[in-house]
Design a protein around this motif. Structure first.
Motif, PDB file in Angstrom:
ATOM      1  N   LEU A   1       0.844  -1.195   0.000  1.00  0.00           N
ATOM      2  CA  LEU A   1       0.000   0.000   0.000  1.00  0.00           C
ATOM      3  C   LEU A   1       0.880   1.246   0.000  1.00  0.00           C
ATOM      4  CD1 LEU A   1      -3.300   0.606   1.784  1.00  0.00           C
ATOM      5  CD2 LEU A   1      -1.497   2.284   2.147  1.00  0.00           C
ATOM      6  N   ILE A   2       0.535   2.194  -0.877  1.00  0.00           N
ATOM      7  CA  ILE A   2       1.198   3.497  -0.937  1.00  0.00           C
ATOM      8  C   ILE A   2       0.118   4.566  -0.927  1.00  0.00           C
ATOM      9  CG2 ILE A   2       2.626   5.054  -2.317  1.00  0.00           C
ATOM     10  CD1 ILE A   2       4.099   2.717  -3.418  1.00  0.00           C
ATOM     11  N   LEU A   3       0.282   5.584  -0.060  1.00  0.00           N
ATOM     12  CA  LEU A   3      -0.666   6.689   0.038  1.00  0.00           C
ATOM     13  C   LEU A   3       0.000   7.949  -0.506  1.00  0.00           C
ATOM     14  CD1 LEU A   3      -3.467   7.616   1.035  1.00  0.00           C
ATOM     15  CD2 LEU A   3      -2.398   8.162   3.222  1.00  0.00           C
ATOM     16  N   ILE A   4      -0.643   8.567  -1.477  1.00  0.00           N
ATOM     17  CA  ILE A   4      -0.119   9.765  -2.138  1.00  0.00           C
ATOM     18  C   ILE A   4      -1.113  10.901  -1.933  1.00  0.00           C
ATOM     19  CG2 ILE A   4       0.655  10.747  -4.335  1.00  0.00           C
ATOM     20  CD1 ILE A   4       1.168   7.872  -5.294  1.00  0.00           C
ATOM     21  N   ASP A   5      -0.633  12.092  -1.529  1.00  0.00           N
ATOM     22  CA  ASP A   5      -1.541  13.219  -1.302  1.00  0.00           C
ATOM     23  C   ASP A   5      -1.858  13.929  -2.609  1.00  0.00           C
ATOM     24  OD1 ASP A   5       0.633  14.823  -1.921  1.00  0.00           O
ATOM     25  OD2 ASP A   5       1.098  15.323   0.158  1.00  0.00           O
ATOM     26  N   SER A   6      -2.670  14.980  -2.515  1.00  0.00           N
ATOM     27  CA  SER A   6      -3.141  15.678  -3.716  1.00  0.00           C
ATOM     28  C   SER A   6      -2.019  16.388  -4.462  1.00  0.00           C
ATOM     29  CB  SER A   6      -4.228  16.694  -3.337  1.00  0.00           C
ATOM     30  OG  SER A   6      -3.726  17.627  -2.384  1.00  0.00           O
ATOM     31  N   LYS A   7      -0.903  16.665  -3.778  1.00  0.00           N
ATOM     32  CA  LYS A   7       0.233  17.330  -4.412  1.00  0.00           C
ATOM     33  C   LYS A   7       1.242  16.341  -4.989  1.00  0.00           C
ATOM     34  CE  LYS A   7      -0.085  21.445  -1.482  1.00  0.00           C
ATOM     35  NZ  LYS A   7       0.637  22.308  -0.516  1.00  0.00           N
ATOM     36  N   GLY A   8       0.965  15.049  -4.819  1.00  0.00           N
ATOM     37  CA  GLY A   8       1.838  14.042  -5.397  1.00  0.00           C
ATOM     38  C   GLY A   8       2.915  13.526  -4.474  1.00  0.00           C
ATOM     39  N   HIS A   9       2.899  13.926  -3.205  1.00  0.00           N
ATOM     40  CA  HIS A   9       3.903  13.457  -2.250  1.00  0.00           C
ATOM     41  C   HIS A   9       3.440  12.148  -1.598  1.00  0.00           C
ATOM     42  CE1 HIS A   9       4.907  17.801  -2.521  1.00  0.00           C
ATOM     43  NE2 HIS A   9       6.149  17.344  -2.410  1.00  0.00           N
ATOM     44  N   ILE A  10       4.377  11.250  -1.392  1.00  0.00           N
ATOM     45  CA  ILE A  10       4.081   9.967  -0.752  1.00  0.00           C
ATOM     46  C   ILE A  10       4.051  10.158   0.756  1.00  0.00           C
ATOM     47  CG2 ILE A  10       4.902   7.611  -0.387  1.00  0.00           C
ATOM     48  CD1 ILE A  10       6.120   7.691  -3.157  1.00  0.00           C
ATOM     49  N   ASN A  11       2.930   9.807   1.380  1.00  0.00           N
ATOM     50  CA  ASN A  11       2.754   9.978   2.824  1.00  0.00           C
ATOM     51  C   ASN A  11       2.853   8.684   3.616  1.00  0.00           C
ATOM     52  OD1 ASN A  11       0.210  12.377   2.049  1.00  0.00           O
ATOM     53  ND2 ASN A  11       2.339  12.774   2.530  1.00  0.00           N
TER      54      ASN A  11
END
Length: 472
Positions: A143-153
Motif C-alpha cells: 500500500l502506498i498513500l499519495i496526497d493531492s500534491k503528489g507526495h508519498i505519505n
C-alpha cells in the motif's frame, strides 16, 4: 493572573492607607480641640499613642482579611488558567481543584469536564489510529498513500519487504521521483486524471526476478468530492500466474502424451486393416507395438487418476506398522532384472529399527519409483547405493547413483507433472513424467520431506525423511 492579583492588592493598600490617614487626622483634630484646655500635654500624648496603636492594629487586621479574600478569589482562577494552558499544550490529563459551587467553582468544574472529554476523544482517536496502522502494516498487500500534491505519505511493511526499500527512499517524495516503475506512474496519473479506480496487472522487476502484481489505484475524495490523494494497492499474483502457467502446461502435456500412443494405435491398426495382417511377421510385430502402446496409455491414465486422487481432500492413507526393510527388499527384487540387464551394482545398507507408521502400498510405490528412476538414468556398469537409517524419531531413505545428473536450474522443476530431465530416454523407457510428482505427494501425505542433490554428469541423491510415528 499574578498581574491581576498584584493590582488588586495595590488598590486595596492605597484605599486603606488614605482612609486610615484621614481618620487619624480627623480624630486627632477632634480630640485636640476637646481636650486642649482641660488636659495636660502628657495626657494628650498618651491618647495619641493609644489611637495610633488601635488604628494600626485595625489596619493590619483589615490587610489580613483582604489577603484571605484575595486568595480565595484568585487561587481558583490561577488553577483554571494553569489547566487551560496544559490543555492548550496537549496535556489532557491535567485537572483543577473544584472549589465551592460559586462562579469560580463552576468554571473549574467546566474545565475538568472539558479535559475529561478531550482525553476520552484523544484516547479513542489513538486507539482507532493504532488499529488502522496495525491493519495497514500487517495486510498481505502493498500500500502506498499519495496526497493531492503528489507526495508519498505512507508506505506499508508488505511493500517495503517485497520491493526491498527503505522508508526514506519514498516518504515525502514526489511519486514519479520515488517509484522506479513507469507502469505504476501511469496508473497514478490515470487515477488523478479520471478520479476513478484504475486496475491493471503489471510485471515488475524485483531484484533478479520478474513478479506479477494486480495494482489498483483509487482516488481519495472528501465530502465535497474534491480529490485529496490516491491510494495504490499491490496484490502479488506471481504464484497465481505460476499456477495458471502450470495448468496450461499440464493440459498441453496431457494432450501431447495421450496423442502419441493414440496415434500409434490408430496408425498400426490402419496398417493391419490395409493388408499387413496377412503377413504373419508384420502382424505379430504390429500387434506387439499396439500392446505396448496400450500398456503405456493405461499407465499414463492410471498415474493421472492416482495423482488426481492424492490431491483430493478426502484422500487418506491406510495407516499401519510398516517394515521399511521388507518393503525396500520387495522393490529391489522387482527391479533386479532391469539392474542386472544393465550391469548396475546396487548396494543396500540398513541401520536401526526401521519400523514406522505408514501405508505399505504407497511407500512401496515411492521407493519403487525412485529405484527404477536411478536404474533408468544410470549408465551401464554403474553403481547405486541405498542407505536406510534410524535417527531418534525419524527414518531416512537415501538413494545415490552415478548417473547423468540434473542441472541446477532444473532441480526446482523435477517434481512438476510431465517434466523430464531427459525426454527421449524417459519416453523410450515408458515413463509418463508423473512419477516424481506422485512421489512428492505421497511423501507429504506421510508428513515427510523429500530433498534432492545433483550435479550434471555426477549423479543424483534423493533423501526421504519419514516420521516413525503418525503426526496428526
Amino acid at each position: 493572573m499574578k498581574r491581576f492579583r498584584s493590582r488588586f492588592l495595590n488598590a486595596q493598600f492605597v484605599i486603606l492607607f488614605i482612609v486610615f490617614s484621614m481618620m487619624i487626622v480627623f480624630l486627632g483634630n477632634l480630640f485636640e480641640g476637646i481636650l486642649f484646655e482641660s488636659a495636660s500635654q502628657e495626657a494628650l500624648s498618651n491618647m495619641w499613642l493609644i489611637l495610633i496603636f488601635s488604628f494600626a492594629a485595625a489596619f493590619f487586621i483589615i490587610i489580613y482579611i483582604s489577603l484571605r479574600i484575595s486568595n480565595q478569589l484568585t487561587k481558583p482562577l490561577e488553577g483554571a488558567l494553569k489547566v487551560a494552558n496544559e490543555l492548550a499544550s496537549g496535556n489532557f490529563k491535567a485537572r483543577t481543584y473544584e472549589y465551592k459551587l460559586d462562579e469560580t467553582g463552576q468554571l473549574s468544574h467546566a474545565l475538568n469536564i472539558l479535559a475529561r472529554n478531550l482525553q476520552t476523544m484523544t484516547t479513542s482517536y489513538e486507539i482507532q489510529q493504532n488499529r488502522l496502522m496495525t491493519l495497514i502494516e500487517n495486510m498481505d498487500s502493498g500500500l502506498i498513500l499519495i496526497d493531492s500534491k503528489g507526495h508519498i505519505n505512507l508506505v506499508n511493511r508488505f511493500y517495503k519487504d517485497t520491493f526491498q526499500i527503505q522508508v526514506n527512499d519514498y516518504m515525502d517524495l514526489l511519486y514519479y521521483e520515488a517509484i522506479p516503475y513507469r507502469d505504476i506512474i501511469r496508473i497514478v496519473e490515470e487515477t488523478l486524471l479520471v478520479e476513478q479506480t484504475v486496475r491493471k496487472q503489471v510485471e515488475l522487476e524485483v531484484g533478479i526476478e520478474i513478479r506479477h502484481f494486480d495494482v489498483s489505484g483509487a482516488p481519495i475524495l472528501d465530502q465535497d468530492n474534491k480529490l485529496k490523494g490516491v491510494v495504490l494497492v499491490f496484490h502479488d499474483i506471481t504464484e497465481l500466474k505460476k499456477l495458471e502457467q502450470m495448468r496450461k502446461d499440464f493440459v498441453a502435456n496431457v494432450s501431447h502424451e495421450l496423442k502419441t500412443p493414440v496415434t500409434s494405435l490408430k496408425g498400426f491398426a490402419e496398417t493391419l486393416l490395409d493388408g499387413a495382417m496377412e503377413n504373419k511377421a508384420f502382424r505379430t510385430r504390429f500387434l506387439t507395438i499396439i500392446l505396448n502402446e496400450s500398456d503405456r496409455l493405461q499407465s499414463l491414465i492410471q498415474d493421472l487418476l492416482d495423482l488426481s486422487k492424492m490431491e483430493q481432500k478426502h484422500f487418506s492413507l491406510n495407516w499401519q506398522v510398516v517394515d521399511l526393510k521388507e518393503v525396500i527388499d520387495d522393490c529391489l527384487l522387482m527391479t533386479q532384472s532391469k539392474a542386472e540387464k544393465k550391469g548396475i551394482e546396487v548396494n543396500v545398507q540398513y541401520e536401526g529399527n526401521l519400523h514406522i507408521k505408514g501405508d505399505t502400498n504407497r511407500l512401496k510405490q515411492v521407493f519403487l519409483n525412485l529405484i527404477a528412476n536411478s536404474i533408468t538414468y544410470t549408465p551401464e556398469e554403474g553403481k547405486i547405493t541405498i542407505s536406510v537409517q534410524e535417527s531418534s524419531d525419524i527414518v531416512q531413505f537415501i538413494i545415490s547413483d552415478n548417473g547423468i545428473g540434473i542441472r541446477k536450474e532444473e532441480l526446482p522443476r523435477i517434481f512438476e507433472r510431465f517434466y523430464r530431465v531427459d525426454r527421449a530416454r524417459s519416453r523410450n523407457s515408458g515413463g509418463t513424467g508423473l512419477g516424481l510428482a506422485i512421489v512428492k505427494h505421497l511423501v507429504e501425505a506421510h508428513h515427510g520431506r523429500i530433498d534432492v542433490k545433483s550435479e550434471l554428469g555426477d549423479g543424483t541423491t534423493f533423501v526421504i525423511t519419514l516420521n516413525k510415528e503418525r503426526h496428526f
